[in-house]
Write an enzyme that holds these catalytic residues in place. Structure first.
Site, mmCIF file in Angstrom:
data_model
loop_
_atom_site.group_PDB
_atom_site.id
_atom_site.type_symbol
_atom_site.label_atom_id
_atom_site.label_comp_id
_atom_site.label_asym_id
_atom_site.label_seq_id
_atom_site.Cartn_x
_atom_site.Cartn_y
_atom_site.Cartn_z
ATOM 1 N N ARG A 71 26.602 62.447 40.085
ATOM 2 C CA ARG A 71 27.317 61.726 41.145
ATOM 3 C C ARG A 71 26.400 61.422 42.335
ATOM 4 N NH1 ARG A 71 33.510 63.458 42.374
ATOM 5 N NH2 ARG A 71 34.453 62.744 40.422
ATOM 6 N N VAL A 72 25.427 62.287 42.562
ATOM 7 C CA VAL A 72 24.507 62.077 43.681
ATOM 8 C C VAL A 72 23.094 61.921 43.134
ATOM 9 C CG1 VAL A 72 23.576 63.008 45.829
ATOM 10 C CG2 VAL A 72 25.976 63.426 45.229
ATOM 11 N N THR A 74 20.962 58.574 44.318
ATOM 12 C CA THR A 74 20.229 57.657 45.206
ATOM 13 C C THR A 74 20.713 57.695 46.644
ATOM 14 O OG1 THR A 74 21.760 55.885 44.599
ATOM 15 C CG2 THR A 74 19.730 56.085 43.300
ATOM 16 N N ASP A 133 31.841 53.708 40.630
ATOM 17 C CA ASP A 133 30.444 53.833 41.051
ATOM 18 C C ASP A 133 30.373 53.949 42.579
ATOM 19 O OD1 ASP A 133 27.647 53.703 41.205
ATOM 20 O OD2 ASP A 133 27.543 52.285 39.547
ATOM 21 N N LYS A 145 22.461 43.016 52.160
ATOM 22 C CA LYS A 145 22.442 42.885 53.620
ATOM 23 C C LYS A 145 21.039 42.562 54.116
ATOM 24 C CE LYS A 145 23.097 45.471 57.914
ATOM 25 N NZ LYS A 145 23.652 46.678 58.569
ATOM 26 N N HIS A 279 52.613 16.241 32.692
ATOM 27 C CA HIS A 279 52.833 16.740 34.046
ATOM 28 C C HIS A 279 53.428 18.154 34.021
ATOM 29 C CE1 HIS A 279 53.039 12.283 35.510
ATOM 30 N NE2 HIS A 279 51.823 12.661 35.148
ATOM 31 N N GLU A 331 45.411 12.211 26.034
ATOM 32 C CA GLU A 331 44.281 12.619 26.862
ATOM 33 C C GLU A 331 43.618 13.891 26.357
ATOM 34 O OE1 GLU A 331 43.008 12.727 31.533
ATOM 35 O OE2 GLU A 331 45.129 12.779 31.029
ATOM 36 N N ASN A 420 66.235 22.738 37.660
ATOM 37 C CA ASN A 420 67.241 23.114 36.656
ATOM 38 C C ASN A 420 66.845 22.546 35.294
ATOM 39 O OD1 ASN A 420 69.264 24.487 38.308
ATOM 40 N ND2 ASN A 420 69.522 22.494 39.304
#
Length: 519
Positions: A71-72, A74, A133, A145, A279, A331, A420
């Site tokens: 889990r730890v 970086t 993650d 950033k 349509h 079409e 309707n």
């Protein structure tokens, strides 16, 4: 005005930590061949090392071993200072020197497969949590950033273009490239966070989510929206569900019609069937012993509206059916596959779009939404189908087997008609469709008028209504038009009068106890 430096950045060091190992070895090999120092973590480092490529474990940089089952890894100043340093600023360079930290110019990260994990309906909460993650998004956001000084790769599809630029530019990467990669990185984390938030929101049973989170990647730009003055794009995994392999690019309105057609056919079984959409509204639909007959029956419902419309079938499109469709301008044609003979004919018209339907049953989210003045409306997607064992036969005369089959067919169609909605059916064929009127009586009159206009008898037909009949006169009009059976939700305060009217004309009527408004 931006004061960010727009110079090219020379890539010396790269940190690679990926869950998806696709393209990893070629990436590492090419970076290594250029002399870029590689740092990595856990399984990524092991994979690179086993390929005979030099790599430094992140723990050697942090002086701290991975812990808590990985889990730890970086989450350390020696890593994040290297990612976030503004190397064009003397003060940041001085700080890194004092701390003995070297900057990183490239971060390659993709995240734990949370989406794939929670797609399993049997997944437990504790298993899902372990696929959230933490270190990956933190590194990704830091690099995005600081894109003016470093860059981030989040998808194996980005590797080749990035590496080509480095190789052709003596290991320098352009500002424009870094900016685009930062944009992709932030979109990636936004999508990831939305998936996690959506999963946790889904744990609240029987309530709409507290927050509507939508994150879809653009598949491609469209020429324009509903009208030429409107900018538009299509978003999501389009290519997983359809393949427009012939003709011009699909337009915004084409996608609306495609969506209506596909939604309609989600309720159909394997019986050869065809629907014609104009349509977003079905102007004809039918099932038959083969596609050619199904198309002929669907087309006969309304022989005017199909011009310029779209046709969808649920079986391989054969030459006979293709020849019938080819007689008027259509079409778009949608089919799960096409015979070689049908393709040879249909591809002769360059403006006609041919679409292969890859997957009709998936692709729709549990939640559907519409933007409105204050934000959005959200609701569960209408996937509810009739439970035939719970149909309530409320009249003296019960529907025959043939009538019941037609009633169920009509109910599939009216579910996809604008409210309707009124639909007349006989022998698995629509005879008259009334749609989108402010009065149910108006919809009924339009359906009857259209049947008469195209020479279709309503004698012994059945009728479906998407909502209850508020007055008995609607049932009387249906009986006089020729209908022998009706399917409707029921629930009107005048149900007793309506049932009595049906009995007067010896009609069979079933209540579904569900409605299908479609505004």
């Amino acid at each position: 005005m931006s004061t960010l430096p727009t110079i090219d950045i020379y890539v010396k060091r790269a940190l690679i930590s990926v869950s998806n190992k696709k393209g990893l070895i070629p990436l590492a090999q090419r970076l290594n061949a250029m002399g870029v120092q590689l740092l990595s973590t856990g399984g990524t480092a092991r994979t690179i090392r086993e390929a005979g490529i030099n790599v430094t474990d992140v723990s050697e940089i942090t002086k701290f071993r991975e812990c808590l089952d990985g889990r730890v890894k970086t989450l350390h100043p020696n890593i994040h200072a290297g990612i976030l340093a503004r190397t064009t600023m003397d003060e940041d360079v001085k700080t890194l020197s004092e701390l003995g930290i070297e900057p990183l110019q490239l971060v390659v990260v993709n995240l734990y497969p949370f989406k794939e994990t929670v797609s399993n309906p049997d997944i437990t909460l504790d298993t899902a949590i372990e696929k959230i993650d933490i270190g990956g998004p933190t590194m990704l956001r830091a690099a995005a950033k600081n894109f003016a000084h470093t860059c981030v790769l989040t998808n194996p599809d980005q590797y080749d273009d990035y590496l080509n630029e480095l190789e052709n530019n003596d290991r320098f990467v352009r500002y424009e490239t870094r900016l685009e990669l930062a944009r992709a990185g932030f979109n990636h984390t936004a999508e990831y966070d939305n998936l996690i938030a959506g999963y946790f929101n889904s744990l609240e049973e029987k309530t709409a989510p507290r927050q509507l989170n939508v994150s879809l990647q653009k598949a491609h730009d469209l020429r324009y929206g509903e009208n030429p003055h409107q900018v538009a794009g299509v978003y999501g995994d389009v290519n997983k569900y359809i393949d427009c392999f012939h003709g011009k690019q699909l337009s915004y309105n084409n996608y609306l019609d495609l969506d209506a057609a596909i939604q309609l056919f989600r309720d159909f079984d394997d019986t050869p069937s065809c629907a014609i959409i104009k349509h977003t509204i079905p102007c004809g639909a039918a099932s038959a012993k083969n596609l050619a007959d199904a198309y002929a029956k669907a087309f006969s419902t309304d022989i005017v509206s199909p011009f310029g419309g779209i046709v969808i079938v649920n079986k391989e499109l054969d030459l006979e059916t293709a020849q019938a469709i080819d007689k008027i301008f259509t079409e778009i044609i949608i089919a799960p596959s096409y015979s070689p003979e049908a393709l040879n004919l249909l591809t002769q018209k360059v403006n006609r779009r041919l679409v292969k339907l890859i997957d009709v049953h998936n692709g729709y989210q549990d939640l559907s939404f519409k933007s409105i003045f204050c934000g959005a409306l959200a609701q569960q997607t209408d996937r509810l189908n009739i439970n035939t064992h719970k149909l309530d036969s409320v009249t003296k005369r019960k529907a025959t087997d043939e009538e019941m089959a037609d009633l169920l067919f009509a109910w599939k169609i009216v579910k996809n008609v604008k409210s309707n909605g009124i639909v007349f059916v006989k022998d698995q064929q629509t005879l008259g469709i009334g749609s989108g009127q402010t009065s149910r009586v108006d919809s009924s009159e339009i359906a009857v008028m259209k049947a008469g206009k195209f020479g279709l008898s309503l004698k012994s037909s059945v009728l479906a209504s998407d909502a209850f009949f508020p007055f008995a006169d609607g049932i009387e009009a249906a009986a006089k038009a020729g209908a022998s059976a009706v399917i409707q939700p029921g629930g009107s305060v005048r149900d007793k009068e309506i049932i009595e009217m049906a009995n007067k004309y010896n009609m069979a009527m079933v209540f579904t106890d569900m409605r299908h408004f479609r505004h």
